[in-house]
Enzyme design. Structure first.
Site, PDB file in Angstrom:
ATOM      1  N   GLY A 101       0.769  -1.121  -0.123  1.00 43.01           N
ATOM      2  CA  GLY A 101       0.193  -0.036  -0.219  1.00 43.01           C
ATOM      3  C   GLY A 101       1.122   1.294  -0.079  1.00 43.01           C
ATOM      4  O   GLY A 101       2.155   1.232   0.274  1.00 43.01           O
ATOM      5  N   GLY A 189       6.343  -3.417   3.392  1.00 47.82           N
ATOM      6  CA  GLY A 189       6.009  -3.797   4.605  1.00 47.82           C
ATOM      7  C   GLY A 189       6.428  -5.184   4.948  1.00 47.82           C
ATOM      8  O   GLY A 189       7.269  -5.879   4.556  1.00 47.82           O
ATOM      9  N   THR A 192       6.194  -7.646   2.384  1.00 48.68           N
ATOM     10  CA  THR A 192       7.223  -7.443   1.161  1.00 48.68           C
ATOM     11  C   THR A 192       8.453  -7.939   1.872  1.00 48.68           C
ATOM     12  O   THR A 192       9.212  -8.192   1.102  1.00 48.68           O
ATOM     13  CB  THR A 192       7.399  -5.977   0.913  1.00 48.68           C
ATOM     14  OG1 THR A 192       6.069  -5.437   0.450  1.00 48.68           O
ATOM     15  CG2 THR A 192       8.166  -5.625  -0.133  1.00 48.68           C
ATOM     16  N   THR A 218       5.337   0.691   6.638  1.00 43.53           N
ATOM     17  CA  THR A 218       4.035   0.452   6.838  1.00 43.53           C
ATOM     18  C   THR A 218       3.498   1.775   7.671  1.00 43.53           C
ATOM     19  O   THR A 218       4.164   2.251   8.762  1.00 43.53           O
ATOM     20  CB  THR A 218       3.967  -0.630   7.932  1.00 43.53           C
ATOM     21  OG1 THR A 218       2.715  -0.669   8.593  1.00 43.53           O
ATOM     22  CG2 THR A 218       5.189  -0.586   8.959  1.00 43.53           C
ATOM     23  N   ASP A 220       1.235   1.911   9.413  1.00 47.00           N
ATOM     24  CA  ASP A 220       0.419   1.637  10.801  1.00 47.00           C
ATOM     25  C   ASP A 220       1.489   1.460  11.585  1.00 47.00           C
ATOM     26  O   ASP A 220       1.019   1.430  13.020  1.00 47.00           O
ATOM     27  CB  ASP A 220      -0.199   0.301  10.482  1.00 47.00           C
ATOM     28  CG  ASP A 220      -1.505   0.271   9.806  1.00 47.00           C
ATOM     29  OD1 ASP A 220      -1.788   1.246   9.391  1.00 47.00           O
ATOM     30  OD2 ASP A 220      -1.920  -0.926   9.316  1.00 47.00           O
ATOM     31  N   GLY A 264      -5.118   1.024  10.901  1.00 48.10           N
ATOM     32  CA  GLY A 264      -4.476   0.135  11.939  1.00 48.10           C
ATOM     33  C   GLY A 264      -5.241  -1.080  11.841  1.00 48.10           C
ATOM     34  O   GLY A 264      -5.973  -1.445  12.577  1.00 48.10           O
ATOM     35  N   ARG A 265      -4.628  -1.943  11.091  1.00 44.30           N
ATOM     36  CA  ARG A 265      -5.137  -3.283  10.664  1.00 44.30           C
ATOM     37  C   ARG A 265      -5.058  -4.270  11.988  1.00 44.30           C
ATOM     38  O   ARG A 265      -5.916  -4.827  12.441  1.00 44.30           O
ATOM     39  CB  ARG A 265      -4.553  -3.816   9.457  1.00 44.30           C
ATOM     40  CG  ARG A 265      -5.124  -5.377   9.210  1.00 44.30           C
ATOM     41  CD  ARG A 265      -4.419  -5.796   7.873  1.00 44.30           C
ATOM     42  NE  ARG A 265      -4.709  -5.055   6.847  1.00 44.30           N
ATOM     43  CZ  ARG A 265      -5.657  -5.188   6.037  1.00 44.30           C
ATOM     44  NH1 ARG A 265      -6.588  -6.025   6.157  1.00 44.30           N
ATOM     45  NH2 ARG A 265      -5.934  -4.404   4.922  1.00 44.30           N
ATOM     46  N   ILE A 378      -4.998  10.160   3.765  1.00 43.89           N
ATOM     47  CA  ILE A 378      -3.743  10.394   4.699  1.00 43.89           C
ATOM     48  C   ILE A 378      -2.630   9.378   3.828  1.00 43.89           C
ATOM     49  O   ILE A 378      -1.502   9.991   3.887  1.00 43.89           O
ATOM     50  CB  ILE A 378      -4.196   9.615   6.061  1.00 43.89           C
ATOM     51  CG1 ILE A 378      -5.101  10.403   6.900  1.00 43.89           C
ATOM     52  CG2 ILE A 378      -2.801   9.307   6.981  1.00 43.89           C
ATOM     53  CD1 ILE A 378      -5.554   9.909   8.039  1.00 43.89           C
ATOM     54  N   ARG A 379      -3.020   8.376   3.493  1.00 43.18           N
ATOM     55  CA  ARG A 379      -2.013   7.656   2.818  1.00 43.18           C
ATOM     56  C   ARG A 379      -1.247   8.408   1.331  1.00 43.18           C
ATOM     57  O   ARG A 379      -0.136   8.039   1.187  1.00 43.18           O
ATOM     58  CB  ARG A 379      -2.568   6.260   2.176  1.00 43.18           C
ATOM     59  CG  ARG A 379      -2.993   5.352   3.006  1.00 43.18           C
ATOM     60  CD  ARG A 379      -3.315   3.875   2.735  1.00 43.18           C
ATOM     61  NE  ARG A 379      -3.788   3.842   1.384  1.00 43.18           N
ATOM     62  CZ  ARG A 379      -3.483   2.542   0.611  1.00 43.18           C
ATOM     63  NH1 ARG A 379      -3.281   1.766   1.108  1.00 43.18           N
ATOM     64  NH2 ARG A 379      -3.765   2.645  -0.980  1.00 43.18           N
TER      65      ARG A 379
END
Length: 499
Positions: A101, A189, A192, A218, A220, A264-265, A378-379
């Site tokens: 992402g 992340g 990856t 990441t 998060d 925040g998964r 935000i991303r």
């Protein structure tokens, strides 16, 4: 993609419990490689530095809070330029790939890797892999020069494109060989980095003089060991805009509720830090801290209490929070995206509707709820000043490590120092908020929210204590509201916060 390609740990021990979790080196499987003088010693930019190069024995401790009799513990190799390098600048053909992402700072990392290779080491052949891992074998490459990447740090996203999945180890390594690439920089992340570890293992099996180096990404902040991931500061800063909007909406109408869902998964760091930074939030819900809706001490009771006191309320919710509360028909527990991440339902929409339905049934008060989801906004923003500096340090450090022949490592910040960390430590488990830590206690004292100790836990604890005869005549536990003394429930052995 196989995920069992974790390299064997390379450990060095010393006196007083010293343990260095070292990273692989090209000479581990290719003996007698020639070395070359580091061109930095003739670089005008480094002429003012008293010590050009990092000492071979320099390391950084993973834990810095110790007792007088504690062993020295685990250390990581300190990042930085070495006196001898294992590549001549003219022989280097480097590539950069971004996977997973989006995250603020991706373009800054790309830019600084290119600039470091060009201006520190004189490397002029750098390729960008288009579209993530699958770009190695299905897309064209993008030539990267200082001119091409000069202004990209001012833009969000990644100029290289990205994707999830697409990892075919054999095809990727064949492509690396066919293109004559000998330095691979992989930005992504934990999934990856697992893929990078597998690529490294295959390259080592083939005996290739190819460095595989990772930069952890990441938004998060859920990668273990490192202090924080790049883009996190920007995400917390941008989240303030959504929280401020929710606060304005909530306080402008009777019994207004502003509910903001943040990323925040599995880890609630963005929600926690955005809440602490805002001071307008009345309740923060994260995956690490279970909560329930109905009954004494539940979320509905707290919302009613807060609305009666203040007339409005702001709730911040991490996307992974409360997933266990969704009905089985709404969950996708067995479904995953291309990166292997569990697909989550929109808990924000579900909780918003649950709150509306509850107060509609109760008919005690009329509420006005506004739901805001700023996730993709935000991303997609460029990184802020703090993250730009951090991205620069990460990029320069990873280039220094690659030129020095280190491979199978990730560049990361540990206790404020740049380090080289073996892949297996980065991918071992997600980094999560410790709710027995003082940072979570600070949040509870800021929001004055209850601890949300579940009714099930209460009943199980009471049954267990009744069996032992310890609580036969005591009253049931009451919920702990933050404006009473919740901090007393927090243990002091949690240590410093993770970020």
């Amino acid at each position: 993609m196989e995920s069992n390609g974790i390299s064997e740990s390379k450990t060095v021990t010393g006196d007083f419990g010293y343990v260095l979790q070292d990273v692989p080196h090209l000479t581990d499987y290719i003996p007698d490689l020639p070395t070359y003088s580091n061109p930095l010693q003739d670089n005008p930019a480094y002429s003012v530095v008293k010590q050009y190069f990092v000492h071979v024995d320099d390391s950084v401790p993973q834990k810095i809070v110790v007792h007088k009799d504690s062993p020295r513990g685990i250390h990581f190799r300190r990042a930085g330029p070495r006196q001898k390098i294992y590549f001549e600048p003219d022989e280097v053909r480097a590539c950069i790939v971004t996977c997973g992402g989006l995250c603020p700072g991706l373009n800054t990392v790309i830019r600084e890797i290119v600039y470091s290779l060009y201006h520190m080491y004189g490397v002029t052949r750098v390729l960008g892999i288009d579209g993530g891992y699958k770009g190695f074998y299905s897309r064209n490459t993008i030539p990267l020069t200082p001119k091409v990447v000069n202004d990209i740090h001012k833009r969000g996203g990644t100029i290289l494109g990205t994707s999830r999945g697409g990892h075919d180890t054999s095809k990727i390594v064949h492509s690396i060989q066919d293109r004559g690439i000998n330095q691979v920089y992989i930005i992504g992340g934990d999934g990856t980095q697992k893929g990078a570890s597998v690529i490294f293992e295959e390259i080592r099996r083939r005996g290739l003089k190819v460095v595989v180096a990772g930069i952890p990404k990441t938004i998060d902040n859920d990668i273990p060991v490192i202090d924080k991931s790049f883009g996190f500061d920007t995400a917390v800063e941008e989240a303030q805009r959504a929280i401020n909007a929710a606060h304005v909406e909530a306080e402008s109408i009777e019994n207004g509720i502003g509910l903001v869902k943040l990323m925040g998964r599995y880890s609630g760091f963005i929600a926690m830090y955005a809440t602490l930074a805002s001071r307008d939030v009345d309740c923060c819900l994260i995956p690490e801290s279970p909560f329930y809706l109905d009954g004494k001490g539940g979320l509905f009771e707290y919302i009613e209490k807060r609305l009666k006191e203040n007339g409005h309320m702001v709730i911040v919710l991490a996307e992974g929070a409360g997933q266990e509360l969704l009905s089985a028909s709404m969950q996708s527990m067995n479904h995953q995206d291309a990166s292997g991440n569990k697909l989550l339902q929109d808990v924000g929409l579900w909780i918003s509707q649950s709150i509306k339905d509850h107060f509609s049934r109760q008919k005690k008060m009329t509420i006005n709820l506004k739901y805001i989801d700023p996730t993709y906004m935000i991303r997609a923003v460029p990184s802020n000043a703090s993250d730009n500096v951090y991205c620069t340090l990460l990029a320069q450090s990873v280039v220094h490590g690659a030129m020095a022949g280190y491979t199978g490592f990730t560049s990361g910040l540990v206790n404020g120092r740049q380090t080289y960390i073996p892949f297996y430590r980065i991918t071992e488990k997600p980094h999560q908020v410790v709710i027995t830590d003082r940072m979570w206690a600070r949040l509870l004292s800021s929001t004055n929210q209850p601890s949300f100790i579940s009714q099930k836990e209460d009943s199980e604890d009471e049954e267990e204590n009744n069996i032992s005869g310890e609580m036969k005549n005591e009253e049931p536990a009451t919920p702990c509201w933050g404006d009473e003394n919740c901090a007393d429930l927090v243990t002091e052995n949690g240590g410093a916060s993770s970020v």
